[in-house]
Design a protein around this motif. Structure first.
Motif, PDB file in Angstrom:
ATOM      1  N   TRP A   1       0.840  -1.195   0.000  1.00 56.58           N
ATOM      2  CA  TRP A   1       0.000   0.000   0.000  1.00 56.58           C
ATOM      3  C   TRP A   1       0.883   1.256   0.000  1.00 56.58           C
ATOM      4  N   ARG A   2       1.807   1.321   0.930  1.00 59.88           N
ATOM      5  CA  ARG A   2       2.691   2.487   1.022  1.00 59.88           C
ATOM      6  C   ARG A   2       3.591   2.610  -0.206  1.00 59.88           C
ATOM      7  N   ALA A   3       4.068   1.474  -0.698  1.00 55.53           N
ATOM      8  CA  ALA A   3       4.959   1.498  -1.858  1.00 55.53           C
ATOM      9  C   ALA A   3       4.251   2.066  -3.079  1.00 55.53           C
TER      10      ALA A   3
ATOM     11  N   VAL B   1      -0.041   9.034  -5.317  1.00 55.93           N
ATOM     12  CA  VAL B   1      -1.497   9.021  -5.389  1.00 55.93           C
ATOM     13  C   VAL B   1      -2.051   8.279  -4.178  1.00 55.93           C
ATOM     14  N   GLN B   2      -3.260   8.642  -3.763  1.00 52.95           N
ATOM     15  CA  GLN B   2      -3.873   7.981  -2.620  1.00 52.95           C
ATOM     16  C   GLN B   2      -4.525   6.673  -3.045  1.00 52.95           C
ATOM     17  N   VAL B   3      -4.317   5.640  -2.220  1.00 45.65           N
ATOM     18  CA  VAL B   3      -4.983   4.351  -2.413  1.00 45.65           C
ATOM     19  C   VAL B   3      -6.058   4.201  -1.341  1.00 45.65           C
TER      20      VAL B   3
ATOM     21  N   ILE C   1      -3.742   3.547   7.117  1.00 41.20           N
ATOM     22  CA  ILE C   1      -3.064   2.522   6.335  1.00 41.20           C
ATOM     23  C   ILE C   1      -2.816   1.277   7.191  1.00 41.20           C
ATOM     24  N   GLY C   2      -3.072   0.116   6.606  1.00 41.52           N
ATOM     25  CA  GLY C   2      -2.900  -1.145   7.315  1.00 41.52           C
ATOM     26  C   GLY C   2      -4.178  -1.670   7.924  1.00 41.52           C
ATOM     27  N   THR C   3      -5.268  -0.877   7.849  1.00 35.31           N
ATOM     28  CA  THR C   3      -6.561  -1.329   8.355  1.00 35.31           C
ATOM     29  C   THR C   3      -7.551  -1.383   7.200  1.00 35.31           C
TER      30      THR C   3
END
Length: 482
Positions: A170-172, A179-181, A206-208
């Protein structure tokens, strides 16, 4: 079915409807008791079930998603997900038409069509891209370093759905493309997403999996009692716009829709701030590349193969696919059962995503006194076998890489080694799809200790291309510096 003797060639769906009905299709009032669609899903069982969603429920679902994603008439959405999945139908065709937005489906997704898809994003004013985690991984890996297709004035966000999105990936993706995911979790039975992680700050972490939007959620234990925050339990959801039920399956409908709550079958933890993280499944469904695979179905097919005495199928964690389908098989005495034979049998009787990525012939499966499989031991055994199968070969072996490349292709494409040659092409080789292509690239890098850049990855159209590439990289690596 139209009369076979009719000279007219039917080329469009409206033509087919008029021919079959003897005139123009009749309009039907869009009331609460009229189904907008029936979409089949395996869910947590092997037998497909038809999810019946009414027009009222569909419109409410679309209203919530438009509000959450910021869809309007100026939106331009790229969604090439399959139309027989809710991710492609509800969040593609239905959602964009409902919003009056523009829908782009430039090509069926594959590694080879990534340039076409990204070119559409960059040049056609796309504002939203919908995909599954594996698609994001393929895009991030295959896009040339100097390309930034999402850095356009109107682009808003990428949506990842259909499976777990690992935080590192996600962060990568966000750092690589600026851009936002948005991560979302939904159910075909709900007609839409239920948990949203973004794009608004209130739901994003992020991560949830974010927070529930447009519905109520509770997390309960085996007795149906709410658990405390920080404890795992099954997610139940409540809203007025869920499915009417499973088509002609009242008993199964009542099991999932119970006392006004939709039972998800997924286990999750809610933290003190209200963010939800999915940690597993109550029923043992494997999610691989965004597709649901029931392990019992795979095992049942394998068990019908002569020479199989025992079998178990499970999902093993994987950075690209989320999970991989792996089967451990015990052969009968005197049998010459092989991995290749099992995979060939599965290819003949299962959909491609259900064919095991790895088959291991073992002496015995760990079972308890009552004969029940001891799954922690099974998983440990499968993990050790998977790690051993992925080990690097001797890099000092003969420089001609043909046999090693073909062997890797057989494993990644789940194809008989005897059927593969240098001339095999991606478009005509069974099992060589976009996900398998990415797996093949990773396997080549691991086997030969090399790095394949984005341009070279896209140029691999035949197995001969892969063989020649490994040869060139080998020669480059052994050439003296300077």
């Amino acid at each position: 079915t139209p009369d076979a003797a009719s000279p007219a060639r039917l080329e469009t769906f409206p033509q087919l409807l008029r021919e079959a009905a003897g005139g123009a299709p009749r309009a039907q009032p869009a009331t609460a008791d009229v189904a907008a669609y029936i979409l089949f899903t395996s869910g947590s069982t092997a037998a497909p079930k038809g999810v019946e969603l009414s027009h009222d429920a569909l419109f409410e679902c679309l209203t919530i998603m438009c509000r959450q994603f910021g869809y309007d008439a100026d939106s331009s959405v790229l969604n090439v997900l399959p139309l027989h999945h809710a991710d492609g139908l509800s969040e593609g065709v239905a959602l964009t038409f409902f919003a009056g937005a523009t829908l782009h489906r430039p090509a069926r997704f594959s590694v080879q069509t990534v340039p076409t898809i990204l070119e559409t994003v960059a040049t056609q004013g796309v504002t939203h891209l919908h995909g599954v985690p594996t698609m994001l991984a393929l895009i991030e890996r295959s896009c040339p370093p100097d390309r930034q297709p999402f850095r356009t004035p109107g682009f808003r966000h990428v949506l990842s759905t259909g499976g777990p999105l690992p935080a590192p990936a996600w962060r990568a993706f966000e750092q690589r493309f600026g851009v936002q995911v948005v991560n979302a979790y939904g159910m075909t039975e709900a007609g839409r997403e239920l948990l949203f992680c973004g794009p608004d700050a209130a739901t994003r972490r992020i991560g949830t999996n974010g927070r529930p939007v447009g519905c109520m959620m509770r997390i309960v234990d085996e007795a149906g009692q709410p658990v405390r925050r920080g404890e795992a339990g099954e997610m139940h959801f409540r809203a007025e716009h869920f499915m009417t039920g499973y088509f002609r399956r009242p008993e199964e409908s009542s099991e999932v829709l119970h006392e006004g709550w939709l039972r998800s079958g997924d286990l999750a933890i809610e933290d003190e701030d209200g963010f939800v993280t999915i940690v597993g499944r109550k029923k043992n469904v494997i999610v691989t590349g965004g597709a649901n695979v029931q392990p019992e179905e795979v095992s049942q097919v394998i068990a019908r193969l002569p020479g199989v005495a025992d079998v178990v199928t499970l999902g093993m964690p994987d950075e690209v696919f989320g999970e991989r389908v792996v089967s451990c098989v015990v052969a009968t005495a005197g049998s010459t059962l092989s991995e290749e034979r099992v995979i060939e049998h599965c290819r003949a009787h299962l959909a491609g995503e259900k064919v095991p990525h790895g088959v291991f012939v073992v002496e015995a499966l760990p079972r308890g006194i009552g004969g029940k499989l001891v799954m922690p031991q099974v998983r440990a055994m499968a993990a050790a076998l998977t790690a051993g199968a992925g080990g690097q070969a001797d890099r000092a072996a003969a420089p001609d890489p043909t046999e090693r490349v073909l062997a890797l292709a057989a494993r990644c494409f789940k194809a008989p080694l005897s059927s593969l040659t240098r001339d095999c092409e991606a478009d005509t080789t069974p099992g060589w799809n976009s996900l398998a292509h990415m797996d093949f690239i990773v396997a080549l890098e691991t086997e030969f200790g090399v790095s394949v850049d984005a341009e070279s990855m896209l140029e691999i159209v035949t197995l001969g291309d892969a063989i020649d590439l490994m040869q060139r990289l080998h020669e480059t690596a052994k050439a003296p510096a300077g």
